[in-house]
Enzyme design. Structure first.
Site, PDB file in Angstrom:
ATOM      1  N   ASP A 197      34.910   9.661 -21.631  1.00 33.04           N
ATOM      2  CA  ASP A 197      34.628   8.304 -22.240  1.00 33.04           C
ATOM      3  C   ASP A 197      35.725   7.037 -21.796  1.00 33.04           C
ATOM      4  O   ASP A 197      35.263   6.060 -21.338  1.00 33.04           O
ATOM      5  CB  ASP A 197      34.780   8.255 -24.024  1.00 33.04           C
ATOM      6  N   ARG A 213      44.531  10.513 -35.187  1.00 31.63           N
ATOM      7  CA  ARG A 213      43.854   9.075 -34.711  1.00 31.63           C
ATOM      8  C   ARG A 213      44.750   7.907 -35.290  1.00 31.63           C
ATOM      9  O   ARG A 213      45.081   7.045 -34.600  1.00 31.63           O
ATOM     10  CB  ARG A 213      42.676   8.905 -35.032  1.00 31.63           C
ATOM     11  N   ASP A 226      35.866   9.061 -35.538  1.00 34.67           N
ATOM     12  CA  ASP A 226      37.030   8.498 -35.049  1.00 34.67           C
ATOM     13  C   ASP A 226      37.059   7.055 -34.849  1.00 34.67           C
ATOM     14  O   ASP A 226      38.280   6.264 -35.062  1.00 34.67           O
ATOM     15  CB  ASP A 226      37.274   8.920 -33.517  1.00 34.67           C
TER      16      ASP A 226
END
Length: 404
Positions: free
Chosen positions: A16, A96, A125
């Site tokens: 990504d 995160r 996320d």
């Protein structure tokens, strides 16, 4: 879009974020600064500096946050006994907010207009990143490419990367994603999307299969101070070294694997395979130590808030007032959770077999089935009469036909 001149990207070097750098430049015509936060990814970080610059970033920050990850995120969750849906030890969930906080720090330093993450529009996320961004700097613009671009699948991402000469760590044939840190490794996607498919044994990095684990059990002793692990087999370890060592000890005995279908915050069910060897040992040991050092009411109340604490972390609400309030309770509750637990690790299982503490509320003289001077068996009769009085009254009324 024209108002955005500089963006800080949460960069991992995975599929990504590898393609997000050129995508941002193509679509926003902006400067892109990559930021990788080291929470224990190991060798994955080595090629990032060269890769980020090669794919278009103006610069890259690589921030070592491993100690902060353990002391400020892992330990509070561990002390709270927070486990999502009774099984998931939250490795990605609490990484995160830390990563996002470092992105905000870099954005402030670089005077960036926006921050960006590579989380999909289907996952948790995106919430974890963005709630942290909002909590720490509500004026920053947030870019989430998965909610903007026309790419609809991992396969299309691979094609996009290939067209721009960007090497990626997945292929069309094997497109499942992996997230690694000190605490755990998670695996999702690909063959795992079919819940009837068994996972691929070759993908595991932290643990051996239980079948290949040693034929003899391993015994370890863990010493805690106020709910925080300090020693393994009498030797003191720092926070980061503690996790590395326990991952090693538990991993080679096949401890810490789970294969689950969980309920995501966004409403869908998702299958994940996780390996959390050291974390499994720590959760097992701490709960056992609490069994002898916490009074009944405090222990039971901790068990009540633990699932709620886990939900807050899972849902990205790390900066919520409720989680902070829970932390205050947990810190006080753990003030006497000091002592040693002996554990047996054997072919995937982890079991506490002995425990001791100078603050232990367990009294052998009271618990014994032999003769003792502190407990009078006759006292139990009056206790049962009072405890059972509501039950007896109800039965009397039912017998008289006055109660249904």
């Amino acid at each position: 879009m024209n108002s955005i001149k500089k963006v800080v990207l949460a960069y991992s070097g995975g599929l990504d974020t590898s393609i997000i750098i050129p995508w941002l430049k193509e679509n926003y015509n902006c400067e892109v600064i990559a930021c990788a936060v080291d929470v224990g990814q190991g060798e994955e970080l080595s090629p990032l500096r060269k890769k980020a610059i090669k794919t278009g970033a103006s610069k890259i920050y690589i921030i070592d946050a491993k100690k902060e990850f353990v002391t400020d995120f892992i330990w509070p969750v561990l002390k709270a006994n927070a486990v999502y849906e009774g099984r998931y030890l939250l490795g990605t969930s609490f990484a995160r907010p830390l990563i996002a906080s470092k992105i905000v720090e870099v954005a402030k330093k670089e005077k960036a207009d926006a921050v960006c993450h590579g989380a999909t529009g289907k996952g948790n996320d995106q919430v974890r990143f963005e709630l942290t961004f909002k909590a720490l700097d509500p004026d920053l613009k947030i870019i989430a490419p998965w909610r903007e671009w026309n790419l609809k699948s991992r396969e299309e991402e691979v094609e996009y990367a290939g067209a721009r000469g960007i090497p990626v760590p997945v292929t069309k044939k094997k497109p499942y994603s992996m997230d690694r840190n000190l605490w755990h490794i998670s695996y999702e996607g690909g063959i795992l999307e079919d819940t009837w498919n068994e996972y691929d044994e070759d993908m595991f990095l932290y643990t051996v299969s239980p079948e290949k684990a040693p034929a003899k059990p391993a015994f370890i002793e863990l010493y805690f101070e106020k709910g925080i692990p300090k020693k393994i087999n009498g030797k003191t370890y720092g926070p980061v070294e503690m996790i590395f060592k326990l991952n090693e000890l538990a991993g080679k005995n096949g401890v810490g694997r789970i294969d689950i279908v969980e309920n995501r915050l966004v409403g869908m069910k998702s299958r994940g395979v996780y390996e959390t060897p050291g974390g499994t040992v720590l959760h097992t040991a701490l709960r056992d130590l609490e069994a002898i050092t916490l009074d009944r009411d405090t222990l039971h109340y901790k068990e009540l808030i633990a699932p709620r604490y886990a939900e807050l972390v899972y849902n990205g609400q790390w900066h919520s007032g409720l989680r902070r309030a829970f932390d205050a309770f947990v810190s006080y509750a753990e003030r006497n959770v000091t002592g040693t637990v002996k554990l047996k690790l054997y072919k995937g299982s982890c079991m506490a077999v002995a425990r001791k503490s100078e603050y232990s509320l367990y009294d052998k003289n009271i618990a014994t089935f032999s003769k003792d001077e502190m407990y009078n068996h006759k006292d139990a009769e009056g206790f049962i009469n009072l405890f059972g009085l509501p039950t007896k009254v109800e039965a009397i009324l039912k017998k008289a036909g006055k109660f249904k």
